[in-house]
Write an enzyme that holds these catalytic residues in place. Structure first.
Site, PDB file in Angstrom:
ATOM      1  N   THR A  63      -3.661  -2.584  -3.911  1.00  0.00           N
ATOM      2  CA  THR A  63      -2.689  -3.286  -3.584  1.00  0.00           C
ATOM      3  C   THR A  63      -2.999  -3.666  -2.213  1.00  0.00           C
ATOM      4  OG1 THR A  63      -1.231  -2.013  -4.777  1.00  0.00           O
ATOM      5  CG2 THR A  63      -0.316  -3.816  -2.615  1.00  0.00           C
ATOM      6  N   GLY A  76       2.963   2.011  -2.199  1.00  0.00           N
ATOM      7  CA  GLY A  76       2.978   2.710  -3.340  1.00  0.00           C
ATOM      8  C   GLY A  76       4.217   1.941  -4.205  1.00  0.00           C
ATOM      9  N   LYS A  77       4.778   1.127  -4.065  1.00  0.00           N
ATOM     10  CA  LYS A  77       6.509   0.908  -3.902  1.00  0.00           C
ATOM     11  C   LYS A  77       6.122   0.339  -5.962  1.00  0.00           C
ATOM     12  CE  LYS A  77       6.535  -3.809  -2.656  1.00  0.00           C
ATOM     13  NZ  LYS A  77       4.721  -3.674  -1.804  1.00  0.00           N
ATOM     14  N   THR A  78       4.445   0.031  -6.383  1.00  0.00           N
ATOM     15  CA  THR A  78       4.727  -1.084  -7.528  1.00  0.00           C
ATOM     16  C   THR A  78       4.498   0.435  -8.702  1.00  0.00           C
ATOM     17  OG1 THR A  78       3.225  -3.150  -6.826  1.00  0.00           O
ATOM     18  CG2 THR A  78       2.965  -2.186  -9.498  1.00  0.00           C
ATOM     19  N   SER A  79       3.627   0.788  -8.260  1.00  0.00           N
ATOM     20  CA  SER A  79       3.434   2.005  -9.223  1.00  0.00           C
ATOM     21  C   SER A  79       4.576   3.321  -9.317  1.00  0.00           C
ATOM     22  CB  SER A  79       2.145   3.139  -8.348  1.00  0.00           C
ATOM     23  OG  SER A  79       1.184   2.809  -8.192  1.00  0.00           O
ATOM     24  N   GLY A 113       0.611  -1.198   0.026  1.00  0.00           N
ATOM     25  CA  GLY A 113      -0.458  -0.024  -0.466  1.00  0.00           C
ATOM     26  C   GLY A 113       0.910   1.395   0.290  1.00  0.00           C
ATOM     27  N   ASP A 164       6.024  -9.659  -6.731  1.00  0.00           N
ATOM     28  CA  ASP A 164       5.012  -9.622  -5.649  1.00  0.00           C
ATOM     29  C   ASP A 164       4.300 -11.178  -5.991  1.00  0.00           C
ATOM     30  OD1 ASP A 164       3.343  -8.762  -3.120  1.00  0.00           O
ATOM     31  OD2 ASP A 164       3.765  -6.552  -3.752  1.00  0.00           O
TER      32      ASP A 164
END
Length: 587
Positions: A502, A20-23, A18, A45
């Site tokens: 997420t 924001g690492k994927t974004s 949550g 992930d």
């Protein structure tokens, strides 16, 4: 952006669910590809939503991203990787070794450790595969390997015959016994991770005291094992101009600025970037291309208030729990979703109703005493201290299993006990003791982050199966911890999440894992909801509208029962604010 300046070949983004690492990883990959560089984006992930962010199906094959020249993506499925790993290890010995030995190996390979190492196995092939690395200027990883995994792989004894000969069954290092063939590959991968000329590690966090303390621990752990090239990104900071018309926004801004001013000393030397909170969901190429800019869509300023929510309050759940008069309440979820606060609120709520409650935590990062900030009749508080439990467990193993070993064997056993897996087994023993108390009072448990909790449950399941084997055919009644965990009259599992993509995916993944173990979660709690707070800030109103979709998905697809707890102006610290928290209800 500091972390985008002269980037090396490998960039790893790590952080709690949550944040924001994927974004940020996706936006980084797009940014690098836009400069003409060939880029591969890899997700390791288990709750990966890279495909969802780009609006396409990716999977475990390298897939070009449409409309982004030079960019391809790959999603490693940790569960599939773990199954392939188990098949590779167990297959050659099935029918060769006795069934009891094969069964023991399968037990060792059933835990979260195996899943973690199997995923590591998959992406180390990318780090060391010359054909792949030379085909791309940059490989961007969403979710870096944890310090837990790398410490396992660095234990020299894991490569010896000690475990293979069956003398190292004192801990769950068993999954490493079959990795001899990959030894050179892993050594090369770890060396690559520690080389600042080849690798950059980006720690992603939010501007929250607890989140920054957690990322400071991650920084120290990774630096200790040689991953020193670290950058820090503080994501989703609310712009100060939003505070002018909204007391909630003003309180959030004040909290975030105070957290940034009190940045842990060990993080201050790191190159630091901050990214502003966006009003829109970071899904699709247009949104991702705006992540590193300061602009906002003009339509955001006229966003209507979100639809009002009519959802159960936390008090509704506590009333239903209290009706049983005793039992185990386990509060689970990823780090950063507010498990500690909600566990404390539930415990305080039950004690306020005149019921005896023992509030405890197995989370080394928890701060129950700070959250409670006081005492209450009928409530006792404790913490399972991992350091104490580890030491006690080590001494027990050394005086039992180690008693008959020679000097070399005892040295290897001591090394085996230095594994991070030892902590899980040691804490499990304390965990089992506390479970027994729930037969006569409420035990509210603030659990460790999800991966650690699943290891505990794996240990519980292994104990349960062993007891069933030992007492099969005997006229004896036994009650194992797993029996209690599977009985909804004795145990209630509460999954905590945020109304964001997420965290909801991660909670759904945890629910699936629990169900595979025969444990049915009792309820979900959606914490810190902006939509439930009914904000006036234009940016927060826009985000609240996005939350409504996630809350509806939880109610429709995941939860038998749920509650929504609004984002508050002040942190709920102390008995009185915690009591008030359960009455806060979205309107």
């Amino acid at each position: 952006m500091h972390f985008l300046t002269q980037p090396p070949r490998f960039l790893f983004f790590t952080g709690k669910g949550g944040v924001g690492k994927t974004s940020i990883a996706c936006a980084t990959a797009i940014h690098l590809a836009a400069s003409g560089r060939r880029v591969l984006l890899v997700s390791t992930d288990p709750a990966s939503n890279v495909g969802q962010v780009f609006g396409l199906s990716i999977g475990n094959t390298i897939t070009p991203v449409p409309n982004v020249p030079h960019l391809a993506a790959l999603e490693i499925d940790p569960q599939a990787a773990a199954q392939a790993y188990r098949d590779r290890i167990v297959g050659p010995v099935r029918g060769v070794l006795p069934d009891s030995v094969v069964h023991s190996i399968e037990e060792q390979l059933s835990g979260a450790c195996t899943t973690e190492i199997a995923a590591f196995d998959e992406f180390t092939a990318l780090l060391t595969n010359t054909a792949v690395t030379t085909a791309y200027h940059h490989i961007v990883f969403d979710t870096a390997p944890t310090g837990h995994t790398i410490r396992l792989l660095q234990l020299p004894g894991a490569w010896s015959g000690f475990l293979a000969e069956g003398r190292g069954d004192a801990s769950c290092l068993g999954p490493l016994a079959g990795l001899e063939k990959q030894r050179a590959q892993y050594q090369e991968a770890v060396a690559s991770l520690a080389d600042p000329q080849r690798t950059r590690l980006i720690l992603v966090a939010r501007a929250q005291d607890s989140a920054l303390r957690e990322v400071a621990r991650t920084h120290a752990e990774l630096a200790k094992i040689g991953l020193s090239q670290q950058y820090l990104v503080i994501n989703a900071v609310l712009p100060s101009h939003e505070a002018a018309l909204d007391p909630l926004a003003a309180a959030i801004c004040a909290r975030e600025q105070a957290a940034l001013a009190a940045l842990p000393a060990e993080l201050r030397p790191l190159p630091l970037d901050t990214l502003a909170l966006k009003s829109f969901n970071l899904v699709g190429l247009d949104a991702l291309r705006q992540l590193f800019t300061d602009g906002e869509p003009a339509a955001r300023d006229s966003a209507p208030p979100p639809a009002e929510l009519a959802t159960p309050s936390l008090a509704t759940l506590i009333d239903e729990i209290a009706a049983d008069r005793h039992g185990l309440v386990m509060v689970m979820g990823k780090g950063g979703v507010g498990k500690t606060t909600l566990a404390a609120a539930i415990a305080v709520g039950l004690a306020h109703r005149g019921l005896p409650v023992h509030l405890t935590t197995s989370d080394p990062a928890a701060h129950l005493a700070e959250t409670l900030h006081g005492s209450l009749d009928h409530l006792t508080v404790s913490r399972i201290d991992p350091h104490v439990e580890i030491e006690n467990y080590k001494q027990h193993v050394l005086t039992t299993k180690g008693a008959s070993l020679d000097a070399a064997g005892r040295a290897l056993l001591e090394e085996d006990l230095r594994s991070p897996c030892t902590e899980e087994i040691a804490v499990f023993q304390a965990f089992s003791r506390i479970i027994r108390e729930s037969g006569r009072q409420f035990v509210v448990m603030d659990t460790a982050p999800t991966g650690h909790t699943l290891l505990l449950l794996d240990a519980t399941g292994a104990y349960h199966r062993e007891m069933e084997r030992q007492f099969a055919g005997k006229n004896l009644h036994i009650t194992t911890p797993m029996m209690r965990l599977r009985d909804p009259k004795q145990t209630k599992i509460l999954l905590v999440t945020l109304a964001e993509t997420t965290p909801v995916l991660e909670a759904a993944g945890l629910q699936a894992d629990l169900r595979r173990a025969g444990i049915e979660p009792w309820a979900w709690i959606i914490n810190n909801s902006v939509a439930a707070a009914q904000p006036r800030s234009p940016l927060l109103r826009a985000r609240a509208s996005n939350e409504v979709t996630e809350i509806a998905a939880v109610a429709r697809e995941h939860a038998h029962r749920y509650a929504v707890v609004p984002l508050l102006r002040e942190e709920p610290v102390g008995v009185t604010p915690l009591l008030a928290l359960e009455q806060k209800q979205s309107r």
